[in-house]
Design a protein around this motif. Structure first.
Motif, PDB file in Angstrom:
ATOM      1  N   ILE A 151      29.684  39.717  35.729  1.00 22.38           N
ATOM      2  CA  ILE A 151      30.553  38.442  35.282  1.00 22.38           C
ATOM      3  C   ILE A 151      31.724  38.607  35.076  1.00 22.38           C
ATOM      4  O   ILE A 151      32.828  37.953  35.507  1.00 22.38           O
ATOM      5  CB  ILE A 151      29.677  37.491  34.473  1.00 22.38           C
ATOM      6  CG1 ILE A 151      28.477  37.103  35.051  1.00 22.38           C
ATOM      7  CG2 ILE A 151      30.779  36.264  34.277  1.00 22.38           C
ATOM      8  CD1 ILE A 151      27.562  36.206  34.155  1.00 22.38           C
ATOM      9  N   ARG A 152      32.179  39.652  34.228  1.00 24.21           N
ATOM     10  CA  ARG A 152      33.458  39.789  33.958  1.00 24.21           C
ATOM     11  C   ARG A 152      34.376  40.613  35.072  1.00 24.21           C
ATOM     12  O   ARG A 152      35.378  40.007  35.440  1.00 24.21           O
ATOM     13  CB  ARG A 152      33.574  40.993  32.885  1.00 24.21           C
ATOM     14  CG  ARG A 152      33.123  40.319  31.314  1.00 24.21           C
ATOM     15  CD  ARG A 152      33.213  41.712  30.376  1.00 24.21           C
ATOM     16  NE  ARG A 152      33.125  41.216  29.071  1.00 24.21           N
ATOM     17  CZ  ARG A 152      31.843  41.127  28.469  1.00 24.21           C
ATOM     18  NH1 ARG A 152      30.767  41.625  29.102  1.00 24.21           N
ATOM     19  NH2 ARG A 152      31.941  40.397  27.295  1.00 24.21           N
ATOM     20  N   GLU A 153      33.438  41.135  36.007  1.00 23.67           N
ATOM     21  CA  GLU A 153      34.231  41.957  37.152  1.00 23.67           C
ATOM     22  C   GLU A 153      34.705  40.474  37.967  1.00 23.67           C
ATOM     23  O   GLU A 153      35.602  40.476  38.724  1.00 23.67           O
ATOM     24  CB  GLU A 153      33.419  42.702  37.804  1.00 23.67           C
ATOM     25  CG  GLU A 153      33.282  43.875  37.113  1.00 23.67           C
ATOM     26  CD  GLU A 153      32.446  45.049  37.725  1.00 23.67           C
ATOM     27  OE1 GLU A 153      32.042  44.700  39.136  1.00 23.67           O
ATOM     28  OE2 GLU A 153      31.874  46.256  37.360  1.00 23.67           O
ATOM     29  N   ALA A 154      33.707  39.742  38.160  1.00 20.85           N
ATOM     30  CA  ALA A 154      33.617  38.458  39.140  1.00 20.85           C
ATOM     31  C   ALA A 154      35.096  37.745  38.518  1.00 20.85           C
ATOM     32  O   ALA A 154      35.721  36.987  39.515  1.00 20.85           O
ATOM     33  CB  ALA A 154      32.521  37.665  39.041  1.00 20.85           C
ATOM     34  N   ILE A 155      35.000  37.463  37.221  1.00 19.79           N
ATOM     35  CA  ILE A 155      36.123  36.577  36.622  1.00 19.79           C
ATOM     36  C   ILE A 155      37.441  37.409  37.050  1.00 19.79           C
ATOM     37  O   ILE A 155      38.486  36.649  37.409  1.00 19.79           O
ATOM     38  CB  ILE A 155      36.115  36.679  35.098  1.00 19.79           C
ATOM     39  CG1 ILE A 155      34.858  35.716  34.671  1.00 19.79           C
ATOM     40  CG2 ILE A 155      37.299  36.047  34.409  1.00 19.79           C
ATOM     41  CD1 ILE A 155      34.454  35.899  33.486  1.00 19.79           C
ATOM     42  N   GLU A 156      37.607  38.767  37.027  1.00 17.34           N
ATOM     43  CA  GLU A 156      38.765  39.484  37.320  1.00 17.34           C
ATOM     44  C   GLU A 156      38.982  39.257  38.707  1.00 17.34           C
ATOM     45  O   GLU A 156      40.090  38.996  39.057  1.00 17.34           O
ATOM     46  CB  GLU A 156      38.724  40.987  36.933  1.00 17.34           C
ATOM     47  CG  GLU A 156      38.741  41.001  35.307  1.00 17.34           C
ATOM     48  CD  GLU A 156      38.362  42.577  35.173  1.00 17.34           C
ATOM     49  OE1 GLU A 156      38.111  43.336  35.877  1.00 17.34           O
ATOM     50  OE2 GLU A 156      38.661  42.985  34.066  1.00 17.34           O
ATOM     51  N   THR A 157      37.820  39.282  39.671  1.00 19.82           N
ATOM     52  CA  THR A 157      38.184  38.990  41.298  1.00 19.82           C
ATOM     53  C   THR A 157      38.640  37.592  41.469  1.00 19.82           C
ATOM     54  O   THR A 157      39.580  37.299  42.355  1.00 19.82           O
ATOM     55  CB  THR A 157      36.747  39.366  41.793  1.00 19.82           C
ATOM     56  OG1 THR A 157      36.445  40.492  41.407  1.00 19.82           O
ATOM     57  CG2 THR A 157      36.943  38.985  43.482  1.00 19.82           C
ATOM     58  N   ALA A 158      38.289  36.676  40.730  1.00 19.68           N
ATOM     59  CA  ALA A 158      38.592  35.332  40.943  1.00 19.68           C
ATOM     60  C   ALA A 158      39.975  34.975  40.615  1.00 19.68           C
ATOM     61  O   ALA A 158      40.930  34.472  41.153  1.00 19.68           O
ATOM     62  CB  ALA A 158      37.519  34.374  40.152  1.00 19.68           C
ATOM     63  N   ALA A 159      40.501  35.805  39.386  1.00 22.35           N
ATOM     64  CA  ALA A 159      41.837  35.698  38.956  1.00 22.35           C
ATOM     65  C   ALA A 159      42.915  36.210  40.065  1.00 22.35           C
ATOM     66  O   ALA A 159      43.907  35.696  40.248  1.00 22.35           O
ATOM     67  CB  ALA A 159      42.014  36.384  37.627  1.00 22.35           C
ATOM     68  N   LYS A 160      42.403  37.357  40.753  1.00 18.53           N
ATOM     69  CA  LYS A 160      43.207  37.954  41.767  1.00 18.53           C
ATOM     70  C   LYS A 160      43.354  36.965  43.041  1.00 18.53           C
ATOM     71  O   LYS A 160      44.288  36.750  43.576  1.00 18.53           O
ATOM     72  CB  LYS A 160      42.683  39.155  42.228  1.00 18.53           C
ATOM     73  CG  LYS A 160      42.610  40.285  41.188  1.00 18.53           C
ATOM     74  CD  LYS A 160      41.960  41.553  41.575  1.00 18.53           C
ATOM     75  CE  LYS A 160      41.927  42.624  40.536  1.00 18.53           C
ATOM     76  NZ  LYS A 160      41.081  43.882  40.969  1.00 18.53           N
ATOM     77  N   MET A 161      42.247  36.393  43.186  1.00 21.64           N
ATOM     78  CA  MET A 161      42.329  35.436  44.381  1.00 21.64           C
ATOM     79  C   MET A 161      43.001  34.107  44.104  1.00 21.64           C
ATOM     80  O   MET A 161      43.753  33.547  45.065  1.00 21.64           O
ATOM     81  CB  MET A 161      40.755  34.801  44.698  1.00 21.64           C
ATOM     82  CG  MET A 161      39.873  35.785  45.406  1.00 21.64           C
ATOM     83  SD  MET A 161      38.236  34.969  45.526  1.00 21.64           S
ATOM     84  CE  MET A 161      38.824  33.622  46.717  1.00 21.64           C
TER      85      MET A 161
END
Length: 441
Positions: A68-78
């Motif tokens: 989930i932490r990785e997904a949050i970082e991915t969403a932030a990049k998007m």
């Protein structure tokens, strides 16, 4: 989850984390045999964050904190790559939920063996009662869903529910006559599926279908079955209740609140807490409390339904109709459980007073209806000719018209209610419409 929200607030102004755990047990039928049986389960997590009005989304398999932490970082990049949405206001705030119903835990760990036994029994029963029958298709399915939605404004809601569904398609072949596929079903929130009732109702329709009757161009009363109503209304009518369509000017119901749009025998509302509902949800896909939203009351249009985004754009409040797309993670406006109130007389009594008309059990082509204006053109199949108060045989014909004109032609609704798990769960009686123009085929 609170720790993950705090982690995400380093990247976003607002953040939402939604986790879904699904389990589905299914048994399929093909040509008189169980064709497949299995269990599918998955957990997915959806991240939705906003930074400077820029939306970032991420969908992952699983619910492990590290992922989930990785997904949050991915969403932030998007979010950084997306353009700002100047209409964006905010994620929803906490609200007051209705008392959470206790789900039927029996459905959570159902074995495929139980559903296989039910399915085999239905096939055997159908073929024993009519040896000319082929059980062409069908399925018996039990679904279980648990969800958890938390956001940075304080929403923190968890819910779970399950349901069971059986459907059969029978085809009869006798004396040179091959019937169309005859569908029958049962859906409920426990394992007490009405196997015998499903078979009996389907066989009754097959018996009618053996007697083929020609159709002609005429204007007659027709009774739409729950299957036909759910199919037509899901495409031609229900989308028009969306507040997004009101904002965009694509609903024929704009500026019609308080006006008569249907005969006064029709009352329709959206409420997942109806006693027959298959998903008694306390919250929608954004964590907003669900509620009873009246759509049409005694023929009068009462109002639209909203999710959080479009409600804030329009300057109103969400009605608890934000629907989550588990593939994309996005939210759109959708109905939860549509209920059409029943009448006082049985379907049998309604049929008994028709000199000539039709009982329509299925409408082919309803998906091509136009929700922007309500126009539709469909094939009634299977349909059953009614003469002198009795069903005489099966027929096929065309119906083209407008759903709002059809609503004003409604004359009576039956007292029996049927649960239809279509695009939306629809709980509906049979509806009798008068003076419907049909084209023989």
């Amino acid at each position: 989850m609170e720790n993950l929200i705090r982690f995400g607030e380093k990247f976003f102004d607002e953040l939402e984390i939604a986790t879904y755990r699904e389990r589905e047990v299914g048994v399929g039928v093909e040509l008189n045999e169980v064709s497949i049986a299995g269990v599918k389960s998955r957990a997915i997590t959806i991240i939705r964050g906003v930074k400077d009005k820029r939306l970032g989304l991420a969908v992952i398999d699983g619910e492990e904190p590290a992922k989930i932490r990785e997904a949050i970082e991915t969403a932030a990049k998007m979010a950084k790559l997306n353009s700002p949405d100047e209409k964006w206001v905010s994620l929803p705030e906490p609200g007051k939920y209705r008392e959470r119903p206790k789900p039927n835990e029996e459905l959570k760990e159902v074995s495929p063996d139980i559903l296989v036994e039910m399915t085999v029994r239905s096939i055997k029963l159908a073929r024993e009662k009519d040896p000319h029958i082929t059980v062409a298709g069908g399925s018996t399915t039990v679904s279980w869903l648990e969800s958890s939605i938390i956001n940075s404004h304080g929403i923190d809601v968890h819910q779970a529910f399950g349901n069971a569904f059986m459907f059969l398609e029978l085809v009869g072949r006798k004396e040179g006559v091959v019937t169309p596929g005859i569908f029958e079903f049962d859906a409920r929130t426990d394992l007490n599926l009405d196997v015998e009732g499903v078979v009996e109702r389907a066989l009754k329709k097959v018996k009618w279908a053996y007697n083929v009757k020609a159709s002609k161009n005429e204007e007659v009363p027709i009774i739409l079955s729950p299957w036909a109503i759910a199919g037509l209304f899901s495409f031609a009518l229900f989308p028009a209740f969306s507040g997004e369509r009101l904002v965009k000017g694509t609903t024929p119901l704009a500026e019609k609140i308080g006006e008569q749009v249907a005969n006064d025998v029709l009352t329709m509302y959206d409420d997942p807490f109806h006693e027959l509902s298959l998903a008694k949800m306390v919250a929608d896909g954004e964590g907003v409390p669900t509620r009873r939203n009246v759509l049409i009351e005694k023929g009068i249009f009462k109002g639209f339904v909203w999710d959080n985004y479009w409600a804030k754009v329009y300057g109103t409040e969400s009605t608890g109709n934000g629907k989550r797309d588990l593939r994309s993670g996005g939210i759109s406006i959708g109905l939860n459980t549509v209920v059409i109130e029943p009448g006082k007389r049985s379907l049998e009594d309604m049929i008994s007073e028709i000199e000539r008309g039709y009982l329509v059990d299925g409408l082919q082509g309803a998906h091509s209806s136009n929700p922007d204006n309500g126009n539709f053109a469909v094939t009634a199949n299977p349909a059953y000719l009614i003469e002198d108060g009795e069903v005489k045989g099966a027929s096929v014909f065309l119906i083209a018209g407008n759903v709002y004109e059809l609503l004003k032609q409604a004359r009576e609704v039956s007292k029996e209610l049927t649960v239809m798990p279509a695009m939306y769960t629809v709980i509906t009686p049979h509806i009798l419409f008068e003076n419907v123009k049909i084209a023989g085929k």
